[in-house]
Design an enzyme around this catalytic site. Structure first.
Site, PDB file in Angstrom:
ATOM      1  N   LEU A  39       1.384  14.516  -9.948  1.00 23.39           N
ATOM      2  CA  LEU A  39       0.362  14.379  -8.902  1.00 23.39           C
ATOM      3  C   LEU A  39      -0.019  12.901  -8.745  1.00 23.39           C
ATOM      4  CD1 LEU A  39      -1.840  17.429  -9.994  1.00 23.39           C
ATOM      5  CD2 LEU A  39      -0.131  17.352  -8.165  1.00 23.39           C
ATOM      6  N   LYS A  52      -0.869  -2.555 -10.708  1.00 19.31           N
ATOM      7  CA  LYS A  52      -1.994  -3.197 -11.389  1.00 19.31           C
ATOM      8  C   LYS A  52      -1.725  -3.333 -12.883  1.00 19.31           C
ATOM      9  CE  LYS A  52      -2.828  -3.686  -7.931  1.00 19.31           C
ATOM     10  NZ  LYS A  52      -2.374  -3.253  -6.603  1.00 19.31           N
ATOM     11  N   GLY A 178       2.573 -10.178   2.951  1.00 20.70           N
ATOM     12  CA  GLY A 178       1.382  -9.310   2.974  1.00 20.70           C
ATOM     13  C   GLY A 178       0.971  -8.972   1.547  1.00 20.70           C
ATOM     14  N   GLY A 181       3.959  -7.983  -0.972  1.00 14.48           N
ATOM     15  CA  GLY A 181       4.796  -9.147  -1.241  1.00 14.48           C
ATOM     16  C   GLY A 181       4.125 -10.124  -2.199  1.00 14.48           C
ATOM     17  N   LEU A 182       2.836 -10.359  -1.974  1.00 11.35           N
ATOM     18  CA  LEU A 182       2.143 -11.346  -2.811  1.00 11.35           C
ATOM     19  C   LEU A 182       1.852 -10.794  -4.201  1.00 11.35           C
ATOM     20  CD1 LEU A 182      -0.153 -12.836  -0.060  1.00 11.35           C
ATOM     21  CD2 LEU A 182       1.810 -13.929  -1.148  1.00 11.35           C
ATOM     22  N   ALA A 317      -5.847   3.337  -0.321  1.00 13.15           N
ATOM     23  CA  ALA A 317      -6.175   4.548  -1.074  1.00 13.15           C
ATOM     24  C   ALA A 317      -7.643   4.931  -0.902  1.00 13.15           C
ATOM     25  CB  ALA A 317      -5.859   4.334  -2.554  1.00 13.15           C
ATOM     26  N   HIS A 441     -27.567 -14.513 -14.973  1.00 10.21           N
ATOM     27  CA  HIS A 441     -26.942 -15.799 -15.293  1.00 10.21           C
ATOM     28  C   HIS A 441     -26.464 -15.771 -16.743  1.00 10.21           C
ATOM     29  CE1 HIS A 441     -26.182 -20.080 -15.405  1.00 10.21           C
ATOM     30  NE2 HIS A 441     -26.822 -20.109 -16.565  1.00 10.21           N
TER      31      HIS A 441
HETATM   32  P1  NAI Z   1       1.541  -5.748   5.103  1.00  7.78           P
HETATM   33  O1  NAI Z   1       1.356  -5.227   6.461  1.00  7.78           O
HETATM   34  O2  NAI Z   1       0.354  -6.063   4.253  1.00  7.78           O
HETATM   35  O3  NAI Z   1       2.400  -7.101   5.177  1.00  7.78           O
HETATM   36  C1  NAI Z   1       3.674  -7.164   5.761  1.00  7.78           C
HETATM   37  C2  NAI Z   1       3.977  -8.609   6.070  1.00  7.78           C
HETATM   38  O4  NAI Z   1       5.325  -8.704   6.473  1.00  7.78           O
HETATM   39  C3  NAI Z   1       3.134  -9.201   7.162  1.00  7.78           C
HETATM   40  O5  NAI Z   1       2.605 -10.423   6.740  1.00  7.78           O
HETATM   41  C4  NAI Z   1       4.131  -9.371   8.321  1.00  7.78           C
HETATM   42  O6  NAI Z   1       3.795 -10.448   9.167  1.00  7.78           O
HETATM   43  C5  NAI Z   1       5.418  -9.619   7.550  1.00  7.78           C
HETATM   44  N1  NAI Z   1       6.639  -9.339   8.290  1.00  7.78           N
HETATM   45  C6  NAI Z   1       6.889  -8.321   9.152  1.00  7.78           C
HETATM   46  N2  NAI Z   1       8.145  -8.396   9.620  1.00  7.78           N
HETATM   47  C7  NAI Z   1       8.729  -9.477   9.018  1.00  7.78           C
HETATM   48  C8  NAI Z   1      10.020 -10.076   9.091  1.00  7.78           C
HETATM   49  N3  NAI Z   1      10.976  -9.577   9.863  1.00  7.78           N
HETATM   50  N4  NAI Z   1      10.268 -11.164   8.332  1.00  7.78           N
HETATM   51  C9  NAI Z   1       9.289 -11.693   7.555  1.00  7.78           C
HETATM   52  N5  NAI Z   1       8.053 -11.167   7.469  1.00  7.78           N
HETATM   53  C10 NAI Z   1       7.771 -10.064   8.177  1.00  7.78           C
HETATM   54  O7  NAI Z   1       2.524  -4.713   4.396  1.00  7.78           O
HETATM   55  P2  NAI Z   1       2.909  -4.513   2.872  1.00  7.78           P
HETATM   56  O8  NAI Z   1       2.587  -5.717   2.063  1.00  7.78           O
HETATM   57  O9  NAI Z   1       4.322  -4.023   2.885  1.00  7.78           O
HETATM   58  O10 NAI Z   1       1.946  -3.341   2.425  1.00  7.78           O
HETATM   59  C11 NAI Z   1       2.039  -2.064   3.049  1.00  7.78           C
HETATM   60  C12 NAI Z   1       0.698  -1.382   3.061  1.00  7.78           C
HETATM   61  O11 NAI Z   1       0.289  -1.060   1.750  1.00  7.78           O
HETATM   62  C13 NAI Z   1      -0.380  -2.242   3.679  1.00  7.78           C
HETATM   63  O12 NAI Z   1      -1.107  -1.481   4.591  1.00  7.78           O
HETATM   64  C14 NAI Z   1      -1.222  -2.640   2.510  1.00  7.78           C
HETATM   65  O13 NAI Z   1      -2.594  -2.805   2.885  1.00  7.78           O
HETATM   66  C15 NAI Z   1      -1.045  -1.498   1.533  1.00  7.78           C
HETATM   67  N6  NAI Z   1      -1.185  -1.998   0.170  1.00  7.78           N
HETATM   68  C16 NAI Z   1      -2.423  -2.325  -0.277  1.00  7.78           C
HETATM   69  C17 NAI Z   1      -2.587  -2.865  -1.523  1.00  7.78           C
HETATM   70  C18 NAI Z   1      -3.943  -3.270  -1.967  1.00  7.78           C
HETATM   71  O14 NAI Z   1      -4.913  -2.825  -1.369  1.00  7.78           O
HETATM   72  N7  NAI Z   1      -4.082  -4.110  -2.968  1.00  7.78           N
HETATM   73  C19 NAI Z   1      -1.462  -3.075  -2.424  1.00  7.78           C
HETATM   74  C20 NAI Z   1      -0.210  -2.725  -1.848  1.00  7.78           C
HETATM   75  C21 NAI Z   1      -0.098  -2.190  -0.594  1.00  7.78           C
END
Ligand code: NAI
Length: 462
Positions: A39, A52, A178, A181-182, A317, A441
């Protein structure tokens, strides 16, 4: 006669399992269908939780390798990737088992298999059919790739493969600057890979506050990530040695080639609705393949509801969880409401990045007059004592009413600090409310207080 439930929830991710538990708490007879063996959905199995675990472990490794000596601890850490991955797997197992326990405790019936909605009120799982007054679709999202690039989860990986590499690659290209990636690029950089992020836009982290985007890229670059912004990858081919990539400027121009060990595809996710039978049922979709819902999360077909990544809004989430709770309460005859402006976003790099509400860019575009207050971690005693001084907190407040309209942060633990501002905004509070609230503090929370004081140009420590 098929077994009958009040609610059948399809998908046991954070949206689905929370909806199922809340509905059961309210006395409804609930089943939750899940096709994975465990689950928790993407978040617990191959998303938030394992990432994480690796972020936390790799951060400790980096601290020991590069920063312990700054504070008088001389060590030479050695990476044991197998153990680190084993720890991550244990964390995932403990969390997914936890949901099993919660299902039992709340008497949620777990149905294993892929669900198909055969008609309103009828769900098929394998050969068995079940009936329900309400059906909730919470099937989440799936990774997307670029045209012509095949994710093999070995050399060209999605976040799933990047969480399970057997060895540290020498070089890695991350496509997409995004959140995924980071975060995952940071994990592998810390463990020793040369990481290059290729981002289509001119800056990373689209949608976030401009100043935070700029500062975060500067800090990540200083940490050792290479950035190629304004570039698009046109092809990626896996070979025996690694992956050969081609890219060109987003606006067109000279092609660049690169060969790396691993490519991580992180260009976004798409709603996952395969096999549910939605087309046959006539469930209306948006042009972005999301399920269309009304304010009560009901789809165009009566009695079928949808929440989380399959509908509009941020794919987060905690957004799905809140929708799950509200929907369960509505199905039990209560009312509920969600303010989509108050959903915080966090990037779990170090320093962390966090935001809520409107960005400066959005306020300017909407013609809203606002005051901005900013305070750097460098001027905070606790941050100095922690040797973690990168970043700042910025609070935006309405120029007329002083109501907080947004907060944008980069710095140590801002993923936790953001919550103070979310709560203040939820209560429609002002920057003055934060500034007049006593903050312990020495804590990092004082940076939030000082940023609120800075809204009225009266910070104390700068
Ligand atoms: P994202 O939408 O955050 O980032 C995708 C990135 O790829 C964007 O900066 C976009 O401009 C770039 N991109 C798109 N096409 C491209 C290309 N052809 N070449 C180079 N760059 C390109 O999507 P991501 O990072 O895959 O995450 C997916 C989802 O999962 C998001 O909605 C994110 O918020 C969620 N997520 C949230 C996390 C958190 O809250 N910490 C952790 C992991 C995912």
């Amino acid at each position: 006669m098929p077994e009958k439930f009040d609610v059948i929830v399809i998908g046991a991710g954070p949206g689905g399992y929370v909806c199922a538990i809340r509905a059961a708490q309210l006395g409804l007879k609930v089943a939750c269908v899940e096709k994975r063996k465990t689950l928790g959905g993407t978040c617990l199995n191959v998303g938030c939780i394992p990432s994480k675990a690796l972020l936390s472990s790799s951060e400790k490794f980096e601290e020991a390798e590069h920063h312990f000596s700054d504070i008088g601890i001389d060590v030479k850490p050695k990476l044991n990737l197998k153990t680190m991955m084993g720890f991550k797997d244990d964390v995932v197992e403990a969390n997914t088992k936890g949901i099993e326990f919660l299902f039992k405790k709340n008497k949620v019936t777990r149905l294993e298999g892929a669900a198909e909605i055969v008609s309103p009120g009828k769900v098929k799982v394998g050969k068995d059919e079940y009936e329900a007054d309400s059906i909730v679709i919470a099937t989440g999202s799936d990774v997307i790739s670029l045209p012509g690039i095949e994710i093999d989860e070995k050399k060209i990986v999605s976040s799933t493969g990047a969480l399970a590499l057997a060895e540290v690659p020498k070089s890695m290209v991350v496509i997409g600057g995004g959140v995924i990636g980071l975060e995952l690029g940071t994990v592998w950089r810390r463990l020793g890979a040369e990481v290059t992020v290729v981002e289509f836009l001119d800056q990373i982290l689209p949608g976030m506050d401009g100043e935070v985007r700029k500062e975060s890229q500067k800090i990540f670059k200083k940490q050792g990530i290479e950035f190629k912004t304004g570039m698009k990858v046109t092809s990626a081919k896996a070979s025996a040695k690694g992956v050969d990539l081609a890219m060109e400027p987003a606006s067109g121009g000279v092609e660049e080639k690169m060969s790396v060990d691993i490519v991580l595809m992180a260009v976004g996710r798409k709603p996952y609705t395969e096999g549910l039978g939605l087309e046959k049922l006539g469930v209306e979709m948006t042009e972005r393949s999301q399920i269309k819902t009304d304010e009560f999360f009901e789809t165009s077909v009566e009695g079928i509801y949808a929440i989380g990544d399959v509908i509009t809004g941020p794919m987060l989430a905690h957004k799905a969880e809140d929708e799950g709770v509200i929907l369960a309460e509505m199905l039990a005859g209560q009312s509920g409401h969600i303010d989509y402006n108050l959903i915080p976003g966090v990037v779990y790099t170090w320093p962390e990045v966090a935001n809520v509400g409107k960005t400066e860019e959005q306020l300017k575009e909407a013609g809203v007059k606002y005051n901005a207050g900013k305070f750097p971690f460098m001027a905070n005693g606790r941050a100095r004592a922690m040797n973690a001084m990168d970043g700042f907190v910025k609070i935006l407040a309405c120029a007329e009413t002083d109501r907080v309209l947004g907060a944008h942060m980069i710095g140590p633990n801002v993923g936790d600090l953001i919550q103070e501002v979310v709560s203040v905004m939820e209560f429609q509070g002002t920057a003055e409310d934060i500034a007049r609230t006593c903050h312990a503090h020495p804590t990092l929370t004082e940076v939030v207080k000082e940023a609120a004081l800075a809204v009225h140009k009266r910070p104390i420590h700068i």
